[in-house]
Design a protein around this motif. Structure first.
Motif, PDB file in Angstrom:
ATOM      1  N   CYS A  72       8.837  -2.689  -2.436  1.00 47.01           N
ATOM      2  CA  CYS A  72      10.052  -2.081  -1.559  1.00 47.01           C
ATOM      3  C   CYS A  72      11.252  -2.794  -1.731  1.00 47.01           C
ATOM      4  O   CYS A  72      12.572  -2.296  -2.031  1.00 47.01           O
ATOM      5  CB  CYS A  72       9.956  -1.641  -0.182  1.00 47.01           C
ATOM      6  SG  CYS A  72       8.344  -1.239   0.706  1.00 47.01           S
ATOM      7  N   LYS A  77      13.553   4.676  -2.903  1.00 44.71           N
ATOM      8  CA  LYS A  77      12.418   6.095  -2.941  1.00 44.71           C
ATOM      9  C   LYS A  77      11.914   6.039  -3.789  1.00 44.71           C
ATOM     10  O   LYS A  77      10.300   6.178  -4.354  1.00 44.71           O
ATOM     11  CB  LYS A  77      12.202   6.822  -1.829  1.00 44.71           C
ATOM     12  CG  LYS A  77      12.471   6.087  -0.565  1.00 44.71           C
ATOM     13  CD  LYS A  77      12.475   6.558   0.853  1.00 44.71           C
ATOM     14  CE  LYS A  77      12.634   6.693   1.664  1.00 44.71           C
ATOM     15  NZ  LYS A  77      12.703   7.417   2.829  1.00 44.71           N
ATOM     16  N   PHE A 116      12.574   2.095   0.782  1.00 49.94           N
ATOM     17  CA  PHE A 116      11.026   2.249   1.558  1.00 49.94           C
ATOM     18  C   PHE A 116      11.839   1.002   3.003  1.00 49.94           C
ATOM     19  O   PHE A 116      12.182  -0.017   2.185  1.00 49.94           O
ATOM     20  CB  PHE A 116      10.055   2.061   1.288  1.00 49.94           C
ATOM     21  CG  PHE A 116       9.031   3.427   0.484  1.00 49.94           C
ATOM     22  CD1 PHE A 116       9.693   4.969   1.214  1.00 49.94           C
ATOM     23  CD2 PHE A 116       9.229   3.171  -0.806  1.00 49.94           C
ATOM     24  CE1 PHE A 116       9.004   5.972   0.546  1.00 49.94           C
ATOM     25  CE2 PHE A 116       9.325   4.256  -1.597  1.00 49.94           C
ATOM     26  CZ  PHE A 116       8.998   5.927  -0.578  1.00 49.94           C
ATOM     27  N   GLU A 121       6.053   3.003   5.533  1.00 49.65           N
ATOM     28  CA  GLU A 121       6.867   4.025   4.527  1.00 49.65           C
ATOM     29  C   GLU A 121       6.227   3.866   3.618  1.00 49.65           C
ATOM     30  O   GLU A 121       6.035   5.265   2.932  1.00 49.65           O
ATOM     31  CB  GLU A 121       8.153   3.615   5.145  1.00 49.65           C
ATOM     32  CG  GLU A 121       9.154   3.640   6.025  1.00 49.65           C
ATOM     33  CD  GLU A 121      10.424   4.049   6.179  1.00 49.65           C
ATOM     34  OE1 GLU A 121      10.703   3.813   4.834  1.00 49.65           O
ATOM     35  OE2 GLU A 121      11.290   3.933   6.990  1.00 49.65           O
ATOM     36  N   LEU A 122       6.383   2.999   2.773  1.00 47.64           N
ATOM     37  CA  LEU A 122       5.612   2.755   1.493  1.00 47.64           C
ATOM     38  C   LEU A 122       3.803   3.888   1.397  1.00 47.64           C
ATOM     39  O   LEU A 122       3.353   4.273   0.121  1.00 47.64           O
ATOM     40  CB  LEU A 122       6.123   1.866   0.954  1.00 47.64           C
ATOM     41  CG  LEU A 122       4.756   1.006  -1.290  1.00 47.64           C
ATOM     42  CD1 LEU A 122       5.547   1.874  -1.515  1.00 47.64           C
ATOM     43  CD2 LEU A 122       5.458  -0.176  -1.212  1.00 47.64           C
TER      44      LEU A 122
END
Length: 288
Positions: A72, A77, A116, A121-122
């Motif tokens: 990240c 993103k 992220f 989240e990734l």
């Protein structure tokens, strides 16, 4: 005792000499028929292009299943998912999704404003594409930033719930460290494979520095043993014995896969595999 499935981790080269060392390492270990190999991502995302080149070259030239590390760090993103899409277009279907270390000179990881925030989240974003098998990191000893040891189990559970199908641990020096962590993960309802990360000791001083950065406990007995072995010129023999015994203990406890951090130095990893009874596959195609 059946032979475990193997995977090997490499890092992308920064120089011509390092390139030769990487390809020599891949060549030396491919005959052990690893289930897959992986290529790391430099601190701060500094090796994005090099990682992509190494991943695609290994897959194309050696016929190995290759997993690409993706972090990240220092990317939006959209940029991160563009990198993932480039891997998918190149036929890479395995990603090791990590938050990543702080860029050089930074005290702590700070998310990109449009990036992220963390590995969960990734993983969620990668899983939503439906393009990848996603592995994640796991920490049998507390991550340096973890509030407490159970937090590492809880965080791994979140990553699995987000779509990870496998976890690879940070290295450790005692089998019980991994076994306790595996039991804690089972109690937490984590049911994906958790593969122990194994660090064959090429240099004890280097391993100790690595352990300090990763918050890995160094047993006093091991410290003492290496002190004597180095004095007597037996460091390599002790390193081989220590790693082989560690792996044998894990296999006895039902571990069926081992992930080796090779540091692009194949000999000790090969020797440990040989000591475990894992022999190279020899092609008879050209034998008269």
């Amino acid at each position: 005792m059946s032979a475990p499935r193997l995977s090997f981790e490499f890092f992308p080269p920064h120089t011509l000499d390092a390139s030769f060392r990487l390809w020599e390492t891949v060549h030396a270990l491919q005959s052990l028929k690893p289930e897959h190999v992986s290529v790391t991502y430099g601190a701060g995302g500094t090796t994005r292009a090099l990682t992509h080149e190494a991943v695609t070259t290994i897959g194309r030239n050696y016929g190995l299943r290759v997993a690409a590390h993706l972090t990240c760090v220092d990317a939006t993103k959209a940029e991160t998912l563009e990198i993932a899409d480039a891997y998918a277009e190149a036929g890479v279907r395995d990603i090791v999704a990590l938050r990543g270390d702080a860029p050089k000179g930074a005290a702590r990881f700070t998310p990109h404003p449009d990036g992220f925030a963390n590995s969960v989240e990734l993983v969620e974003a990668l899983a939503a594409t439906g393009k990848f098998n996603i592995a994640v990191g796991a920490y049998p000893e507390s991550h340096p930033e973890a509030a407490h040891q159970q937090a590492d189990v809880e965080w791994l559970k979140r990553k699995v719930d987000a779509g990870a199908s496998r976890a690879i641990t940070q290295f450790f020096f005692e089998a019980e460290t991994f076994l306790r962590f595996r039991d804690a993960c089972a109690r937490a309802g984590i049911d994906v494979p958790i593969v122990p990360g194994i660090l064959p000791i090429i240099s004890w001083e280097g391993a100790r520095r690595f352990a300090e950065r990763c918050n890995t406990h160094v047993p006093p007995r091991l410290e003492e043993a290496f002190t004597h072995a180095i004095r007597d010129g037996r460091e390599d023999l002790l390193a081989l014995t220590q790693c082989t015994v560690l792996c044998e203990r894990l296999i006895e406890e039902g571990v069926d896969a081992l992930h080796f951090y090779t540091l692009n130095r194949p000999q000790m990893t090969r020797n440990v595999c040989f000591a475990l009874g894992i022999v190279p596959e020899v092609s008879l195609q050209n034998v008269a």
